[in-house]
Design a protein around this motif. Sequence first.
Motif, PDB file in Angstrom:
ATOM      1  N   SER A 122      41.015  56.221  -8.818  1.00 32.82           N
ATOM      2  CA  SER A 122      41.075  57.342  -7.879  1.00 32.82           C
ATOM      3  C   SER A 122      41.424  58.640  -8.596  1.00 32.82           C
ATOM      4  N   HIS A 150      38.331  59.753 -10.463  1.00 30.01           N
ATOM      5  CA  HIS A 150      37.364  60.191  -9.450  1.00 30.01           C
ATOM      6  C   HIS A 150      37.747  61.573  -8.928  1.00 30.01           C
ATOM      7  N   ASN A 161      30.269  63.695  -4.168  1.00 28.00           N
ATOM      8  CA  ASN A 161      31.014  62.440  -4.081  1.00 28.00           C
ATOM      9  C   ASN A 161      30.217  61.235  -4.582  1.00 28.00           C
ATOM     10  N   THR A 162      28.950  61.136  -4.171  1.00 25.89           N
ATOM     11  CA  THR A 162      28.144  59.976  -4.582  1.00 25.89           C
ATOM     12  C   THR A 162      27.892  59.986  -6.083  1.00 25.89           C
ATOM     13  N   THR A 175      29.766  61.419  -8.342  1.00 31.58           N
ATOM     14  CA  THR A 175      31.032  61.236  -9.044  1.00 31.58           C
ATOM     15  C   THR A 175      31.290  59.763  -9.331  1.00 31.58           C
ATOM     16  N   SER A 176      31.030  58.913  -8.356  1.00 32.12           N
ATOM     17  CA  SER A 176      31.253  57.474  -8.542  1.00 32.12           C
ATOM     18  C   SER A 176      30.395  56.932  -9.682  1.00 32.12           C
ATOM     19  N   GLN A 177      29.158  57.395  -9.778  1.00 28.83           N
ATOM     20  CA  GLN A 177      28.276  56.951 -10.851  1.00 28.83           C
ATOM     21  C   GLN A 177      28.773  57.440 -12.210  1.00 28.83           C
ATOM     22  N   ASP A 194      31.818  55.472 -13.354  1.00 28.29           N
ATOM     23  CA  ASP A 194      31.433  54.167 -13.886  1.00 28.29           C
ATOM     24  C   ASP A 194      30.947  54.283 -15.324  1.00 28.29           C
ATOM     25  N   LYS A 252      40.090  50.326 -12.725  1.00 33.75           N
ATOM     26  CA  LYS A 252      40.093  51.354 -11.679  1.00 33.75           C
ATOM     27  C   LYS A 252      41.008  50.992 -10.519  1.00 33.75           C
TER      28      LYS A 252
END
Length: 297
Positions: A96, A99, A109-110, A112-114, A117, A130
């Motif tokens: 978090s 992120h 947001n979408t 950022t998750s990629q 990773d 994580k």
Amino acid sequence: MYDVGLTQKQLPVITDLDIEINSGEVVAVVGSSGSGKSLLAHAILGILPHNAQVTGQMIFKGEPLTVERQAQLRGKQIALIPQSISYLDPLIRVGSQVHRAGRLSGLPNTKTSQVVDRVFDRYSLAPSVKQQYPFQISGGMARRVLVATAAVGRAELIIADEPTPGLHPDVVVETLNHLRELADDGKGVMLITHDLEAALQVADKVAVFYAGTTLEIAAALDFTSGNLRHPYTKALWRSLPQNEFIPVPGSQPSPEALPVGCLFGDRCSLATEACRETRPQFRIVRGAPVRCIHAEN
């Protein structure tokens, strides 16, 4: 600061600092404690104490770095890798926190998750990390998480403030290599450190600070080729165990008692009366700036 009782006084901790960092390069900032290294980092970020006063000029991407602009760029285009892993929030899971750094930099947001990773994979952090809290991971892993928070965003300038103290030698090498990778990706990196030997492994240039002043900015290769210019820089190099291991006599002057002339004059074997009368200005000697009237072309 307060002196006696409630008497206030201004203490000029930094006098003449000059440094330039370009995209794609690592500039190491070395010097003894109290020379102004971390203060410079905090001044760039705009996180100095409220009673500090800043004079001079800082330029970022061709424009003055004002207080308002610092607030806009901090954590977005200018990122800090702090010297202590205690900067990680103990109450928030590691993933978090990384992120959040990505979101702060402006990533959707979408996406950022990629990116998170990919960054975790790049720095050999398992996906399960994580979900862990900072106290559940090792010091080396926590250091990689701090680097990840800087790498996940769009920062163009990374300031790494003493990122390696107390780490295992293998982790030191790993951390420095991560910083080198960030520079190779086109970012500018300021590496603040006491470890000159480690800095030379990844740095393009080395800025030598002393008593709030830049004495020399040398290419990393100048250290191994014997092309150093300032007596203090040469003394730092000779003091390393693998070199002559010769200590530098005396101590750095206090900000309250700076000499009129050369700041290193009282400890320098080359000092003359001219050194004690006027503080040397930067001049180019053998292709690099140095503050010493005795530096030879």
